[in-house]
Scaffold this motif. Structure first.
Motif, PDB file in Angstrom:
ATOM      1  N   GLU A  47      71.318  66.435  62.448  1.00  0.00           N
ATOM      2  CA  GLU A  47      70.093  65.759  62.863  1.00  0.00           C
ATOM      3  C   GLU A  47      69.673  66.270  64.224  1.00  0.00           C
ATOM      4  N   SER A  48      68.386  66.551  64.352  1.00  0.00           N
ATOM      5  CA  SER A  48      67.822  66.914  65.646  1.00  0.00           C
ATOM      6  C   SER A  48      66.734  65.886  65.968  1.00  0.00           C
ATOM      7  N   ASP A  49      66.051  66.086  67.076  1.00  0.00           N
ATOM      8  CA  ASP A  49      64.984  65.159  67.449  1.00  0.00           C
ATOM      9  C   ASP A  49      63.827  65.188  66.462  1.00  0.00           C
ATOM     10  N   ALA A  50      63.584  66.340  65.838  1.00  0.00           N
ATOM     11  CA  ALA A  50      62.416  66.502  64.980  1.00  0.00           C
ATOM     12  C   ALA A  50      62.705  66.354  63.492  1.00  0.00           C
ATOM     13  N   ASP A  51      63.960  66.617  63.070  1.00  0.00           N
ATOM     14  CA  ASP A  51      64.223  66.626  61.635  1.00  0.00           C
ATOM     15  C   ASP A  51      65.706  66.468  61.308  1.00  0.00           C
ATOM     16  N   PHE A  52      65.968  66.405  60.000  1.00  0.00           N
ATOM     17  CA  PHE A  52      67.322  66.441  59.465  1.00  0.00           C
ATOM     18  C   PHE A  52      67.482  67.763  58.731  1.00  0.00           C
ATOM     19  N   GLN A  53      68.689  68.341  58.775  1.00  0.00           N
ATOM     20  CA  GLN A  53      68.982  69.557  58.012  1.00  0.00           C
ATOM     21  C   GLN A  53      70.175  69.261  57.102  1.00  0.00           C
ATOM     22  N   ILE A  54      70.010  69.600  55.835  1.00  0.00           N
ATOM     23  CA  ILE A  54      71.082  69.462  54.851  1.00  0.00           C
ATOM     24  C   ILE A  54      71.354  70.849  54.301  1.00  0.00           C
ATOM     25  N   GLU A  55      72.615  71.283  54.366  1.00  0.00           N
ATOM     26  CA  GLU A  55      73.010  72.591  53.854  1.00  0.00           C
ATOM     27  C   GLU A  55      74.082  72.394  52.794  1.00  0.00           C
ATOM     28  N   LEU A  56      73.884  73.015  51.629  1.00  0.00           N
ATOM     29  CA  LEU A  56      74.849  72.963  50.547  1.00  0.00           C
ATOM     30  C   LEU A  56      75.367  74.370  50.286  1.00  0.00           C
ATOM     31  N   ALA A  57      76.673  74.517  50.156  1.00  0.00           N
ATOM     32  CA  ALA A  57      77.292  75.803  49.832  1.00  0.00           C
ATOM     33  C   ALA A  57      77.334  75.929  48.307  1.00  0.00           C
ATOM     34  N   VAL A  58      76.411  76.728  47.754  1.00  0.00           N
ATOM     35  CA  VAL A  58      76.307  76.897  46.304  1.00  0.00           C
ATOM     36  C   VAL A  58      76.111  78.372  45.950  1.00  0.00           C
ATOM     37  N   PRO A  59      77.146  79.185  46.132  1.00  0.00           N
ATOM     38  CA  PRO A  59      76.999  80.609  45.825  1.00  0.00           C
ATOM     39  C   PRO A  59      76.926  80.860  44.324  1.00  0.00           C
ATOM     40  N   GLY A  60      76.307  81.977  43.978  1.00  0.00           N
ATOM     41  CA  GLY A  60      76.250  82.402  42.583  1.00  0.00           C
ATOM     42  C   GLY A  60      75.113  81.827  41.777  1.00  0.00           C
TER      43      GLY A  60
END
Length: 146
Positions: A47-60
């Motif tokens: 989370e930052s002041d401006a937004d949320f970031q969601i990262e998923l590890a999904v190779p292939g």
């Protein structure tokens, strides 16, 4: 007086070590456990002041394999991929299909802007950026002491 705990695994191994080793190798076999264990991608949430970031590890996977939806305050990310090796003219005695699917759901806070959700898939990482509403952004100011 010394207290000695009873460990049945040690006692059966001393009686018949081959018996214990066979069953441990079957139940701890990586091929067997890989197929039985449900695979859910690892997630990083920031989370930052401006937004949320969601990262998923999904190779292939490809970007077409993903389905991302928002229903009220529930963000759902799912993917489905089928791999079939079709080879004409061969008779198979064993044939394995690869099938990958998952669903991850996240409860979003009321402070997000539903119209400003972006997703990008680069190098096996699915990254979602969820903007916050203007009134929810932290505004900093200096307060003078009187």
């Amino acid at each position: 007086m010394t207290l000695v705990k009873f460990n049945p695994a040690k006692n059966t191994a001393s009686v018949n070590p081959w018996f214990t080793d066979v069953f441990e190798s079957v139940f701890n076999d990586s091929v067997l456990t890989d197929r039985l264990v449900s695979r859910v991608p690892a997630v990083n949430i920031a989370e930052s002041d401006a937004d949320f970031q969601i990262e998923l590890a999904v190779p292939g996977l490809k970007k077409e394999d993903f389905k991302i939806s928002v229903d009220k305050n529930i963000l759902s990310i799912s993917a489905e991929k089928k791999n079939e090796n079709n080879q004409e003219g061969k008779k198979f005695s064993k044939r394995e299909f690869s099938y990958t699917s998952f669903v991850r759901s996240f409860t979003l806070p009321d402070t997000i802007d539903h119209a400003k959700i972006d997703a990008a898939y680069v190098d096996g990482i699915l990254k979602l950026t969820i903007a916050k509403k203007e009134e929810a952004k932290v505004q900093s100011r200096e307060i003078a002491v009187q």
